[in-house]
Design an enzyme around this catalytic site. Sequence first.
Site, PDB file in Angstrom:
ATOM      1  N   ASP A 247     -12.019 -10.400  -0.499  1.00 17.08           N
ATOM      2  CA  ASP A 247     -13.290 -10.508   0.225  1.00 17.08           C
ATOM      3  C   ASP A 247     -14.278  -9.596  -0.488  1.00 17.08           C
ATOM      4  O   ASP A 247     -13.888  -8.622  -1.135  1.00 17.08           O
ATOM      5  CB  ASP A 247     -13.163 -10.218   1.734  1.00 17.08           C
ATOM      6  CG  ASP A 247     -12.399  -8.949   2.094  1.00 17.08           C
ATOM      7  OD1 ASP A 247     -12.299  -8.033   1.245  1.00 17.08           O
ATOM      8  OD2 ASP A 247     -11.915  -8.855   3.229  1.00 17.08           O
TER       9      ASP A 247
ATOM     10  N   ASN B  34       2.157  -5.083  -3.205  1.00 16.46           N
ATOM     11  CA  ASN B  34       0.758  -5.416  -2.918  1.00 16.46           C
ATOM     12  C   ASN B  34      -0.049  -4.147  -2.636  1.00 16.46           C
ATOM     13  O   ASN B  34       0.408  -3.269  -1.908  1.00 16.46           O
ATOM     14  CB  ASN B  34       0.759  -6.309  -1.660  1.00 16.46           C
ATOM     15  CG  ASN B  34      -0.573  -6.994  -1.389  1.00 16.46           C
ATOM     16  OD1 ASN B  34      -1.147  -7.615  -2.292  1.00 16.46           O
ATOM     17  ND2 ASN B  34      -1.054  -6.894  -0.158  1.00 16.46           N
TER      18      ASN B  34
ATOM     19  N   GLU C  67       0.795  -1.240   0.000  1.00 16.25           N
ATOM     20  CA  GLU C  67       0.000   0.000   0.000  1.00 16.25           C
ATOM     21  C   GLU C  67       0.823   1.283   0.000  1.00 16.25           C
ATOM     22  O   GLU C  67       0.641   2.159   0.847  1.00 16.25           O
ATOM     23  CB  GLU C  67      -0.957   0.002   1.211  1.00 16.25           C
ATOM     24  CG  GLU C  67      -1.914  -1.169   1.206  1.00 16.25           C
ATOM     25  CD  GLU C  67      -2.936  -1.117   2.339  1.00 16.25           C
ATOM     26  OE1 GLU C  67      -2.902  -0.194   3.157  1.00 16.25           O
ATOM     27  OE2 GLU C  67      -3.778  -2.029   2.388  1.00 16.25           O
TER      28      GLU C  67
ATOM     29  N   GLU D 171      -6.005 -10.689  -1.107  1.00 14.33           N
ATOM     30  CA  GLU D 171      -6.793 -10.456   0.123  1.00 14.33           C
ATOM     31  C   GLU D 171      -8.285 -10.441  -0.183  1.00 14.33           C
ATOM     32  O   GLU D 171      -9.056  -9.657   0.381  1.00 14.33           O
ATOM     33  CB  GLU D 171      -6.377  -9.134   0.794  1.00 14.33           C
ATOM     34  CG  GLU D 171      -4.896  -9.076   1.114  1.00 14.33           C
ATOM     35  CD  GLU D 171      -4.465  -7.818   1.868  1.00 14.33           C
ATOM     36  OE1 GLU D 171      -5.346  -7.092   2.383  1.00 14.33           O
ATOM     37  OE2 GLU D 171      -3.258  -7.579   1.949  1.00 14.33           O
TER      38      GLU D 171
ATOM     39  N   HIS E  64     -10.271  -6.181  -2.046  1.00 14.06           N
ATOM     40  CA  HIS E  64     -11.341  -6.009  -1.053  1.00 14.06           C
ATOM     41  C   HIS E  64     -12.483  -5.341  -1.801  1.00 14.06           C
ATOM     42  O   HIS E  64     -12.412  -4.149  -2.114  1.00 14.06           O
ATOM     43  CB  HIS E  64     -10.863  -5.124   0.102  1.00 14.06           C
ATOM     44  CG  HIS E  64      -9.756  -5.748   0.891  1.00 14.06           C
ATOM     45  ND1 HIS E  64      -9.935  -6.886   1.636  1.00 14.06           N
ATOM     46  CD2 HIS E  64      -8.451  -5.412   1.039  1.00 14.06           C
ATOM     47  CE1 HIS E  64      -8.793  -7.219   2.221  1.00 14.06           C
ATOM     48  NE2 HIS E  64      -7.874  -6.348   1.874  1.00 14.06           N
TER      49      HIS E  64
HETATM   50  C1  XIL Z   1      -6.032  -6.139   8.541  1.00 10.84           C
HETATM   51  C2  XIL Z   1      -6.308  -7.294   9.487  1.00 10.84           C
HETATM   52  O1  XIL Z   1      -7.227  -8.155   8.891  1.00 10.84           O
HETATM   53  C3  XIL Z   1      -6.832  -6.776  10.804  1.00 10.84           C
HETATM   54  O2  XIL Z   1      -6.920  -7.829  11.741  1.00 10.84           O
HETATM   55  C4  XIL Z   1      -5.927  -5.680  11.345  1.00 10.84           C
HETATM   56  O3  XIL Z   1      -6.514  -5.122  12.478  1.00 10.84           O
HETATM   57  C5  XIL Z   1      -5.705  -4.587  10.322  1.00 10.84           C
HETATM   58  O4  XIL Z   1      -5.201  -5.179   9.135  1.00 10.84           O
HETATM   59  N1  XIL Z   1      -4.931  -4.565   3.824  1.00 10.84           N
HETATM   60  C6  XIL Z   1      -3.889  -5.344   4.262  1.00 10.84           C
HETATM   61  C7  XIL Z   1      -4.072  -6.201   5.460  1.00 10.84           C
HETATM   62  O5  XIL Z   1      -2.857  -5.416   3.606  1.00 10.84           O
HETATM   63  O6  XIL Z   1      -2.895  -6.358   6.187  1.00 10.84           O
HETATM   64  C8  XIL Z   1      -5.158  -5.683   6.345  1.00 10.84           C
HETATM   65  O7  XIL Z   1      -5.372  -6.633   7.400  1.00 10.84           O
HETATM   66  C9  XIL Z   1      -6.407  -5.435   5.552  1.00 10.84           C
HETATM   67  C10 XIL Z   1      -6.169  -4.392   4.504  1.00 10.84           C
END
Ligand code: XIL
Length: 459
Positions: free
Chosen positions: A267, A202, A160, A265, A238
């Site tokens: 979802d 990422n 990020e 990631e 996401h």
């Molecule tokens: C999130 C976790 O799922 C949580 O448990 C934590 O509190 C915050 O981070 N992008 C990412 C992940 O790269 O590391 C994040 O994970 C979600 C967003």
Amino acid sequence: MKHRRVLRAAVTVAVTGALAAGMTMALTTSANAGTTLRASAAEKGRYFGAAVATGKLSTGAYTTILNREFNSVVAENEMKWDATEPQQGRFSYTGGDRLVSHAQANGMSVRGHALLWYQQEPGWAQNMSGSALRSAMINHVTQVATHFRGKIYAWDVVNEAFADGNSGGRRDSNLQRTGNDWIEAAFRAARVADPGAKLCYNDYNTDGINAKSTGIYNMVRDFKSRGVPIDCVGFQSHLGTSLAGDYQANLQRFADLGVDVQITELDVMTGGNQANIYGAVTRACMNVSRCTGITTWGVRDCDSWRGSDNALLFDCNGNKKAAYTSVLNALNAGPAIPTDPPTDPPTDPPTDPPTDPPTDPPTVGCAASVSLNSWNGGFVATVKVTAGSAGTSGWNVGFTLPSGASVTNTWSATASGSTGAVRFANVNYNGRLGAGQVTEFGFQGTGSASGVTPTCTAS
Ligand code: XIL
């Protein structure tokens, strides 16, 4: 709390039921058809992964699904900077090691997440800036990637780093303020520390061709053209209630740069489209031959960081949702990754074999060369040692560092001295080299090492 306990009892009962159903299905389906996400992905040369909170590994209902359906894991939090280096120079690998052992015992590969991220920085790093932060961050990358060396399939080296919106530029952070080259410095350090791991960038909001994904695309193209070691790009994905029409085209344009792509990631918000979106994402990955795998950010809806979005493939009782079926069908219908030609030509300038034909007299003893990755206030030196015609049983490389320069960290060699005339001796596994054989070691320092030249002596 009370509510939680009741929920857990319900989970156990329901999962037993789901397991029995799963077994019946396995018996009645042809042996070739994949009946689990992991088998179906593997059949197509890919992995299917989940983000894991290691605390849940002792919950049977959770681990049963994890082990049955997934052949890749990533730590939801345990490999982040605040977890692995809570105090500067004090490393803690308990959670990460636990996940790696679980993976190894269950035939799963591990994605490493994340070496550097502006969030979940430990407090001490949040308070740093400039060359002190640059050194600390390179040291972090080096130490953590070295600890897990050989155990990680792919590392999110940087997470990020790009801004949302239309700028296509970098996100402001204390890391970014150490200089625009912080990302490439991190990738180079990671490559030295774990040459076997694929190194990924990422990010999120990159689910189609947009200003942010194009900014990243331009960075990857630039890295490839300059030999900065990058192997893959992770698309967090996401997602909300719709999917960009050019999701697959976006993956493909990155793949065309010569990097792997991974959905890292995934979802998806609940709504009428959830199952369709999951299916479309899976199909897009299957249609891109360099898309090597998909990870969902959790296992069951109630494991998700997205609260009440019910964003995952299993409900809170462990039952498969419509989205699960949609993913499984897409995995089963998709093409396999072509096995030849090999998907992965090495991306950085090859370090061996030596490029010039051996017309000059062979080197007796050894030769050393150095490549420097420098920034304002610090550097990482990667040193290549080449054995002469007699081979070596040990080697020693000397440098005279300019005043103000100081060695702070060394890998794959033992340093003596940190300023002025410094020497690096082989460690036990890299001293013995055959004629012409090459090995590498590295060191990190503060100040400037520009212009240094190594001298090599062999024994
Ligand atoms: C999130 C976790 O799922 C949580 O448990 C934590 O509190 C915050 O981070 N992008 C990412 C992940 O790269 O590391 C994040 O994970 C979600 C967003």
